[in-house]
Design a protein around this motif. Structure first.
Motif, PDB file in Angstrom:
ATOM      1  N   ALA A   1      57.492  34.571 -50.679  1.00  0.00           N
ATOM      2  CA  ALA A   1      58.632  34.686 -51.598  1.00  0.00           C
ATOM      3  C   ALA A   1      58.466  33.759 -52.795  1.00  0.00           C
ATOM      4  O   ALA A   1      58.782  34.135 -53.931  1.00  0.00           O
ATOM      5  CB  ALA A   1      59.929  34.377 -50.857  1.00  0.00           C
ATOM      6  N   ILE A   2      57.974  32.557 -52.563  1.00  0.00           N
ATOM      7  CA  ILE A   2      57.759  31.614 -53.666  1.00  0.00           C
ATOM      8  C   ILE A   2      56.792  32.204 -54.686  1.00  0.00           C
ATOM      9  O   ILE A   2      56.976  32.064 -55.898  1.00  0.00           O
ATOM     10  CB  ILE A   2      57.244  30.264 -53.130  1.00  0.00           C
ATOM     11  CG1 ILE A   2      58.367  29.528 -52.412  1.00  0.00           C
ATOM     12  CG2 ILE A   2      56.665  29.403 -54.248  1.00  0.00           C
ATOM     13  CD1 ILE A   2      57.908  28.293 -51.661  1.00  0.00           C
ATOM     14  N   TRP A   3      55.768  32.890 -54.215  1.00  0.00           N
ATOM     15  CA  TRP A   3      54.768  33.457 -55.120  1.00  0.00           C
ATOM     16  C   TRP A   3      55.232  34.723 -55.821  1.00  0.00           C
ATOM     17  O   TRP A   3      54.743  35.058 -56.898  1.00  0.00           O
ATOM     18  CB  TRP A   3      53.478  33.769 -54.355  1.00  0.00           C
ATOM     19  CG  TRP A   3      52.610  32.570 -54.234  1.00  0.00           C
ATOM     20  CD1 TRP A   3      52.520  31.739 -53.164  1.00  0.00           C
ATOM     21  CD2 TRP A   3      51.716  32.054 -55.219  1.00  0.00           C
ATOM     22  NE1 TRP A   3      51.629  30.732 -53.432  1.00  0.00           N
ATOM     23  CE2 TRP A   3      51.115  30.903 -54.680  1.00  0.00           C
ATOM     24  CE3 TRP A   3      51.363  32.453 -56.495  1.00  0.00           C
ATOM     25  CZ2 TRP A   3      50.186  30.148 -55.382  1.00  0.00           C
ATOM     26  CZ3 TRP A   3      50.442  31.709 -57.201  1.00  0.00           C
ATOM     27  CH2 TRP A   3      49.866  30.575 -56.636  1.00  0.00           C
ATOM     28  N   THR A   4      56.178  35.464 -55.223  1.00  0.00           N
ATOM     29  CA  THR A   4      56.499  36.786 -55.770  1.00  0.00           C
ATOM     30  C   THR A   4      57.856  36.892 -56.451  1.00  0.00           C
ATOM     31  O   THR A   4      58.061  37.787 -57.267  1.00  0.00           O
ATOM     32  CB  THR A   4      56.441  37.847 -54.664  1.00  0.00           C
ATOM     33  OG1 THR A   4      57.323  37.486 -53.607  1.00  0.00           O
ATOM     34  CG2 THR A   4      55.040  37.989 -54.128  1.00  0.00           C
ATOM     35  N   VAL A   5      58.803  36.006 -56.146  1.00  0.00           N
ATOM     36  CA  VAL A   5      60.135  36.097 -56.743  1.00  0.00           C
ATOM     37  C   VAL A   5      60.077  35.536 -58.163  1.00  0.00           C
ATOM     38  O   VAL A   5      59.600  34.420 -58.373  1.00  0.00           O
ATOM     39  CB  VAL A   5      61.160  35.330 -55.887  1.00  0.00           C
ATOM     40  CG1 VAL A   5      62.518  35.291 -56.566  1.00  0.00           C
ATOM     41  CG2 VAL A   5      61.270  35.961 -54.506  1.00  0.00           C
ATOM     42  N   PRO A   6      60.573  36.303 -59.132  1.00  0.00           N
ATOM     43  CA  PRO A   6      60.508  35.833 -60.520  1.00  0.00           C
ATOM     44  C   PRO A   6      61.477  34.677 -60.780  1.00  0.00           C
ATOM     45  O   PRO A   6      62.515  34.553 -60.136  1.00  0.00           O
ATOM     46  CB  PRO A   6      60.896  37.057 -61.339  1.00  0.00           C
ATOM     47  CG  PRO A   6      61.492  38.011 -60.402  1.00  0.00           C
ATOM     48  CD  PRO A   6      61.086  37.644 -59.026  1.00  0.00           C
ATOM     49  N   ASP A   7      61.147  33.849 -61.765  1.00  0.00           N
ATOM     50  CA  ASP A   7      62.010  32.735 -62.150  1.00  0.00           C
ATOM     51  C   ASP A   7      63.044  33.212 -63.167  1.00  0.00           C
ATOM     52  O   ASP A   7      63.215  34.405 -63.392  1.00  0.00           O
ATOM     53  CB  ASP A   7      61.177  31.573 -62.681  1.00  0.00           C
ATOM     54  CG  ASP A   7      60.316  31.965 -63.860  1.00  0.00           C
ATOM     55  OD1 ASP A   7      60.468  33.085 -64.367  1.00  0.00           O
ATOM     56  OD2 ASP A   7      59.483  31.136 -64.285  1.00  0.00           O
ATOM     57  N   SER A   8      63.726  32.270 -63.789  1.00  0.00           N
ATOM     58  CA  SER A   8      64.778  32.631 -64.746  1.00  0.00           C
ATOM     59  C   SER A   8      64.231  33.337 -65.984  1.00  0.00           C
ATOM     60  O   SER A   8      64.964  34.048 -66.667  1.00  0.00           O
ATOM     61  CB  SER A   8      65.542  31.373 -65.163  1.00  0.00           C
ATOM     62  OG  SER A   8      64.671  30.445 -65.765  1.00  0.00           O
ATOM     63  N   GLU A   9      62.957  33.138 -66.272  1.00  0.00           N
ATOM     64  CA  GLU A   9      62.337  33.804 -67.423  1.00  0.00           C
ATOM     65  C   GLU A   9      61.831  35.198 -67.076  1.00  0.00           C
ATOM     66  O   GLU A   9      61.369  35.927 -67.947  1.00  0.00           O
ATOM     67  CB  GLU A   9      61.193  32.946 -67.946  1.00  0.00           C
ATOM     68  CG  GLU A   9      61.636  31.599 -68.462  1.00  0.00           C
ATOM     69  CD  GLU A   9      60.464  30.719 -68.814  1.00  0.00           C
ATOM     70  OE1 GLU A   9      59.308  31.154 -68.663  1.00  0.00           O
ATOM     71  OE2 GLU A   9      60.705  29.577 -69.231  1.00  0.00           O
ATOM     72  N   GLY A  10      61.860  35.547 -65.795  1.00  0.00           N
ATOM     73  CA  GLY A  10      61.445  36.879 -65.384  1.00  0.00           C
ATOM     74  C   GLY A  10      59.980  37.005 -65.023  1.00  0.00           C
ATOM     75  O   GLY A  10      59.477  38.115 -64.862  1.00  0.00           O
ATOM     76  N   THR A  11      59.277  35.879 -64.905  1.00  0.00           N
ATOM     77  CA  THR A  11      57.868  35.940 -64.523  1.00  0.00           C
ATOM     78  C   THR A  11      57.680  35.273 -63.164  1.00  0.00           C
ATOM     79  O   THR A  11      58.220  34.205 -62.903  1.00  0.00           O
ATOM     80  CB  THR A  11      56.974  35.230 -65.553  1.00  0.00           C
ATOM     81  OG1 THR A  11      57.396  33.879 -65.682  1.00  0.00           O
ATOM     82  CG2 THR A  11      57.017  35.918 -66.897  1.00  0.00           C
ATOM     83  N   ALA A  12      56.918  35.911 -62.324  1.00  0.00           N
ATOM     84  CA  ALA A  12      56.607  35.367 -61.010  1.00  0.00           C
ATOM     85  C   ALA A  12      55.320  34.558 -61.101  1.00  0.00           C
ATOM     86  O   ALA A  12      54.459  34.843 -61.940  1.00  0.00           O
ATOM     87  CB  ALA A  12      56.447  36.501 -60.008  1.00  0.00           C
TER      88      ALA A  12
END
Length: 66
Positions: free
Chosen positions: A49-60
């Motif tokens: 999940a850490i590697w695949t969930v995008p951050d607030s900017e929309g990039t994983a």
């Protein structure tokens, strides 16, 4: 080996650990072993999940890997 393949293998291993925990529970093995199997499966799933969930900017993070 591409990162997506590695993450897929990790998730398959996490599902296998869940199955192993269920089988161990059915056989009546000690709860400590069952708990450790479940904990390892949880750690593996959170790692994916850490590697695949995008951050607030929309990039994983996986998108930033070569």
């Amino acid at each position: 080996m591409p990162m997506s393949i590695v993450l897929s293998i990790v998730m398959l291993a996490a599902f296998a650990l869940l199955l192993a925990a269920f089988i161990a529970w059915r056989k009546g093995l000690p709860r400590k072993q069952i708990g450790l199997l479940l904990l390892l499966a949880l750690v593996m799933a959170v790692n994916v999940a850490i590697w695949t969930v995008p951050d607030s900017e929309g990039t994983a993070p996986i998108d930033k890997v070569d």
